[in-house]
Design an enzyme around this catalytic site. Sequence first.
Site, short mmCIF file in Angstrom:
data_model
loop_
_atom_site.label_atom_id
_atom_site.label_comp_id
_atom_site.label_asym_id
_atom_site.label_seq_id
_atom_site.Cartn_x
_atom_site.Cartn_y
_atom_site.Cartn_z
N LYS A 119 0.97 -0.64 -0.22
CA LYS A 119 0.22 0.03 -0.26
C LYS A 119 1.01 1.40 0.39
CE LYS A 119 -4.86 -1.52 1.14
NZ LYS A 119 -5.40 -1.51 1.50
N LYS A 201 -5.48 -10.60 -8.59
CA LYS A 201 -6.72 -10.14 -6.95
C LYS A 201 -8.04 -9.00 -7.57
CE LYS A 201 -7.18 -8.42 -2.81
NZ LYS A 201 -7.47 -8.33 -1.43
N LYS A 204 -12.22 -3.97 -4.94
CA LYS A 204 -12.87 -3.33 -5.22
C LYS A 204 -12.22 -1.89 -5.49
CE LYS A 204 -14.53 -3.30 -0.18
NZ LYS A 204 -13.13 -3.63 0.22
P1 ATP Z 1 -9.51 -2.82 -1.35
O1 ATP Z 1 -9.52 -2.96 -2.96
O2 ATP Z 1 -9.96 -1.96 -0.78
O3 ATP Z 1 -8.88 -3.16 -1.24
P2 ATP Z 1 -11.13 -5.52 -1.02
O4 ATP Z 1 -11.56 -5.84 -2.28
O5 ATP Z 1 -9.38 -6.14 -1.09
O6 ATP Z 1 -10.67 -4.03 -0.64
P3 ATP Z 1 -11.63 -6.60 2.15
O7 ATP Z 1 -11.92 -5.32 2.17
O8 ATP Z 1 -9.34 -6.03 2.07
O9 ATP Z 1 -11.29 -6.89 0.30
O10 ATP Z 1 -11.36 -6.80 2.85
C1 ATP Z 1 -12.72 -8.42 2.97
C2 ATP Z 1 -12.74 -9.29 2.70
O11 ATP Z 1 -12.25 -9.96 1.41
C3 ATP Z 1 -10.95 -10.35 3.64
O12 ATP Z 1 -11.86 -11.39 4.42
C4 ATP Z 1 -10.42 -10.44 1.93
O13 ATP Z 1 -9.63 -11.99 2.54
C5 ATP Z 1 -11.60 -10.66 1.40
N1 ATP Z 1 -11.43 -11.04 -0.07
C6 ATP Z 1 -11.38 -9.95 -0.74
N2 ATP Z 1 -10.88 -9.83 -2.29
C7 ATP Z 1 -10.77 -11.00 -2.55
C8 ATP Z 1 -11.04 -12.68 -3.58
N3 ATP Z 1 -10.35 -10.78 -5.02
N4 ATP Z 1 -10.99 -13.78 -3.65
C9 ATP Z 1 -11.15 -14.05 -2.42
N5 ATP Z 1 -12.06 -12.60 -0.70
C10 ATP Z 1 -11.53 -11.82 -0.92
#
Ligand code: ATP
Length: 337
Positions: A119, A201, A204
Amino acid sequence: MEQQRQEKKQVILSGIQPTGVFTLGNYLGAVRNWRAMQDEFDCAYFVADLHSLTVRQDPAELKKHSLEAFALLLAAGIDPEKSLVFIQSHVPAHAELGWILSCYTQFGELSRMTQFKDKSAKHKDNINAGLFDYPSLMAADILLYQADLVPVGADQRQHLELTRDLAIRFNGIYGDVFKVPDGYYSKNGARVMSLQDPTKKMSKSDTNQNAFISILDEPAVIINKFKRAVTDSETEVAFREGKDGINNLMTIYSAITGKTMDEITAEFSGRGYGDFKMAVGTCVAETLTPIREEFSHLMKDRAYLQEAYRKGAETAAYVAGKTIAKVKKKVGLLPVK
Ligand code: ATP
Ligand code: LTN
């Protein structure tokens, strides 16, 4: 006593940041499993709004996303009658314990966190103390509720390890204050990749809308995004090294239908990628439609949502209050009365 101990359900806790509308990755990798755990465990789920401040947020957007994230948890089947659901900043004990724990976390430990390194590389103009100290606050979230298990994706493993180290360190100095939690990395927790770059990955906060499926996307949009998903130049629907795009689509299809990779290969044998993409899009749209409908219904009932997060905050403050009181006493903070 022994019987009572056996009857007490294990405590599960997890959080999600309100950095945007949840994606199919958040749903299949996290929230869907959180829902499934509600009967077996004593669950607490929260919107980690304080954590999202580590990256600069537009105030109006953050407020909107926080309410939406809360509503999305309910729409996806987290039941406030069964589980504790709340918003992190509504419970001041998180920030209080976060600060206290940061005084027990070493600079070297935080410097090794890969999320911090990633980050800070991504937000070079805003490498703030909160971003660095993110794991101490996350440890506070977990330790306040004496959680046994924390269901998170593999990306959070290092933070979980640090939480365990902090709990052990603190207990070593002050006696048994915290339950030492375990990470819970579900076998059913599919890791969903970006539809535009399947080596990354699905996230969002991706700036390319075609890279992710939002759980609020309409069926036509979902099908379109799958049609455009990056694959390879072959034609066989098979799970193989180097076929990241197809592997990702097969993972999604398997997570939703429960079919194995071999069954999927057999089902689409001789039919090509077009048919397969359509089938994946259709089953994803069918899965997400009830959530989207429930979400829109909930968002029309602000009074219900407000009452649900108010109640959640009240219960969470009660549970967290017991731990923070004990911590303050142990470290020697003078009580007000
Ligand atoms: P950001 O885009 O803001 O980094 P994010 O989409 O990665 O956010 P988080 O809020 O960090 O989401 O994660 C929420 C939960 O969703 C965590 O337990 C994370 O491991 C899971 N998660 C996030 N992205 C994925 C993905 N692509 N596949 C499976 N699990 C996910
Ligand atoms: N860091 C997590 C969100 C999060 C969390 C937590 C998860 C904040 N506090 C406590 C589990 C327990 C993430 O980015 N996925």
